[in-house]
Design an enzyme around this catalytic site. Sequence first.
Site, PDB file in Angstrom:
ATOM      1  N   HIS A 118     -10.164  -5.252  -3.548  1.00 52.68           N
ATOM      2  CA  HIS A 118      -8.848  -5.457  -2.942  1.00 52.68           C
ATOM      3  C   HIS A 118      -9.024  -5.888  -1.501  1.00 52.68           C
ATOM      4  O   HIS A 118      -9.948  -5.454  -0.813  1.00 52.68           O
ATOM      5  CB  HIS A 118      -7.990  -4.195  -3.004  1.00 52.68           C
ATOM      6  N   MET A 119      -8.108  -6.725  -1.059  1.00 48.21           N
ATOM      7  CA  MET A 119      -8.045  -7.137   0.337  1.00 48.21           C
ATOM      8  C   MET A 119      -6.805  -6.504   0.950  1.00 48.21           C
ATOM      9  O   MET A 119      -5.690  -6.704   0.463  1.00 48.21           O
ATOM     10  CB  MET A 119      -7.956  -8.666   0.434  1.00 48.21           C
ATOM     11  N   HIS A 120      -7.014  -5.687   1.991  1.00 49.87           N
ATOM     12  CA  HIS A 120      -5.887  -5.169   2.755  1.00 49.87           C
ATOM     13  C   HIS A 120      -5.406  -6.283   3.683  1.00 49.87           C
ATOM     14  O   HIS A 120      -6.208  -6.866   4.422  1.00 49.87           O
ATOM     15  CB  HIS A 120      -6.315  -4.002   3.653  1.00 49.87           C
ATOM     16  N   ASP A 152       0.852  -1.190   0.000  1.00 52.74           N
ATOM     17  CA  ASP A 152       0.000   0.000   0.000  1.00 52.74           C
ATOM     18  C   ASP A 152       0.895   1.250   0.000  1.00 52.74           C
ATOM     19  O   ASP A 152       1.913   1.309   0.689  1.00 52.74           O
ATOM     20  CB  ASP A 152      -0.910   0.001   1.231  1.00 52.74           C
ATOM     21  N   ILE A 153       0.484   2.265  -0.751  1.00 55.76           N
ATOM     22  CA  ILE A 153       1.289   3.481  -0.876  1.00 55.76           C
ATOM     23  C   ILE A 153       1.291   4.305   0.422  1.00 55.76           C
ATOM     24  O   ILE A 153       2.206   5.098   0.649  1.00 55.76           O
ATOM     25  CB  ILE A 153       0.771   4.320  -2.070  1.00 55.76           C
ATOM     26  N   ASN A 176     -12.827  -3.037   2.356  1.00 57.01           N
ATOM     27  CA  ASN A 176     -13.795  -1.945   2.401  1.00 57.01           C
ATOM     28  C   ASN A 176     -14.664  -2.000   1.145  1.00 57.01           C
ATOM     29  O   ASN A 176     -14.142  -2.176   0.040  1.00 57.01           O
ATOM     30  CB  ASN A 176     -13.055  -0.605   2.471  1.00 57.01           C
ATOM     31  N   GLU A 185     -12.322   3.440  -1.405  1.00 60.97           N
ATOM     32  CA  GLU A 185     -11.815   4.538  -2.244  1.00 60.97           C
ATOM     33  C   GLU A 185     -11.558   4.087  -3.682  1.00 60.97           C
ATOM     34  O   GLU A 185     -11.792   4.842  -4.621  1.00 60.97           O
ATOM     35  CB  GLU A 185     -10.502   5.090  -1.664  1.00 60.97           C
ATOM     36  N   VAL A 186     -11.011   2.896  -3.825  1.00 56.55           N
ATOM     37  CA  VAL A 186     -10.621   2.424  -5.160  1.00 56.55           C
ATOM     38  C   VAL A 186     -11.614   1.335  -5.593  1.00 56.55           C
ATOM     39  O   VAL A 186     -11.724   0.294  -4.928  1.00 56.55           O
ATOM     40  CB  VAL A 186      -9.186   1.872  -5.148  1.00 56.55           C
TER      41      VAL A 186
HETATM   42  P1  5GP Z   1      -9.810   1.496   0.142  1.00 52.79           P
HETATM   43  O1  5GP Z   1     -10.163   2.701   0.945  1.00 52.79           O
HETATM   44  O2  5GP Z   1     -10.387   1.569  -1.244  1.00 52.79           O
HETATM   45  O3  5GP Z   1     -10.130   0.223   0.848  1.00 52.79           O
HETATM   46  O4  5GP Z   1      -8.236   1.494   0.040  1.00 52.79           O
HETATM   47  C1  5GP Z   1      -7.512   1.932  -1.050  1.00 52.79           C
HETATM   48  C2  5GP Z   1      -6.053   1.825  -0.673  1.00 52.79           C
HETATM   49  O5  5GP Z   1      -5.287   2.018  -1.842  1.00 52.79           O
HETATM   50  C3  5GP Z   1      -5.585   2.868   0.341  1.00 52.79           C
HETATM   51  O6  5GP Z   1      -5.052   2.201   1.492  1.00 52.79           O
HETATM   52  C4  5GP Z   1      -4.523   3.652  -0.419  1.00 52.79           C
HETATM   53  O7  5GP Z   1      -3.415   4.039   0.376  1.00 52.79           O
HETATM   54  C5  5GP Z   1      -4.119   2.704  -1.524  1.00 52.79           C
HETATM   55  N1  5GP Z   1      -3.669   3.348  -2.747  1.00 52.79           N
HETATM   56  C6  5GP Z   1      -4.292   4.350  -3.418  1.00 52.79           C
HETATM   57  N2  5GP Z   1      -3.612   4.674  -4.535  1.00 52.79           N
HETATM   58  C7  5GP Z   1      -2.534   3.848  -4.570  1.00 52.79           C
HETATM   59  C8  5GP Z   1      -1.455   3.688  -5.499  1.00 52.79           C
HETATM   60  O8  5GP Z   1      -1.345   4.381  -6.505  1.00 52.79           O
HETATM   61  N3  5GP Z   1      -0.544   2.721  -5.219  1.00 52.79           N
HETATM   62  C9  5GP Z   1      -0.638   1.925  -4.109  1.00 52.79           C
HETATM   63  N4  5GP Z   1       0.315   1.009  -3.927  1.00 52.79           N
HETATM   64  N5  5GP Z   1      -1.639   2.043  -3.219  1.00 52.79           N
HETATM   65  C10 5GP Z   1      -2.585   2.993  -3.446  1.00 52.79           C
END
Ligand code: 5GP
Length: 120
Positions: free
Chosen positions: A105-107, A35-36, A92, A100-101
């Site tokens: 995806h699984m964190h 994760d970034i 999420n 957000e994305v």
């Molecule tokens: P969400 O809120 O959708 O569950 O999490 C999206 C995750 O994607 C966040 O933890 C965020 O830091 C990560 N993320 C967003 N853009 C990028 C990217 O360009 N590269 C990487 N490696 N992670 C990203």
Amino acid sequence: MDFDYDDQNIFAKILRGEIPNRTVYENDYALAFEDIAPQAPVHVLVIPKGAYVSLDHFALEASADEQVGFMQAIAEVCKIADLKDGFRGISNTRAHGLQEVPHYHMHILGGRPLGPILVD
Ligand code: 5GP
């Protein structure tokens, strides 16, 4: 329910190689990368290579091979990151989940005790 997939989302761009990533593991069906903005010492995102917006979309429509391949990728990440003391998998989903994305995806979070599951 309709699952509309936007192929301009950031993870789709990562899968196409348009944006770099720090890959942890990859197989035919899934990609795992750091994760970034890590929220824990280990914070890896595992994504399917197919066009799925969310966990429920993936569970409903992904093939058995895709689902097994995705789970095997999670298992490999746990081994690579040495998460024998435990970890948390979080997916999420949509507005209430603060997704957000819009690519499933699984964190995978670990490397320290993580505290309660929900804080608000
Ligand atoms: P969400 O809120 O959708 O569950 O999490 C999206 C995750 O994607 C966040 O933890 C965020 O830091 C990560 N993320 C967003 N853009 C990028 C990217 O360009 N590269 C990487 N490696 N992670 C990203």
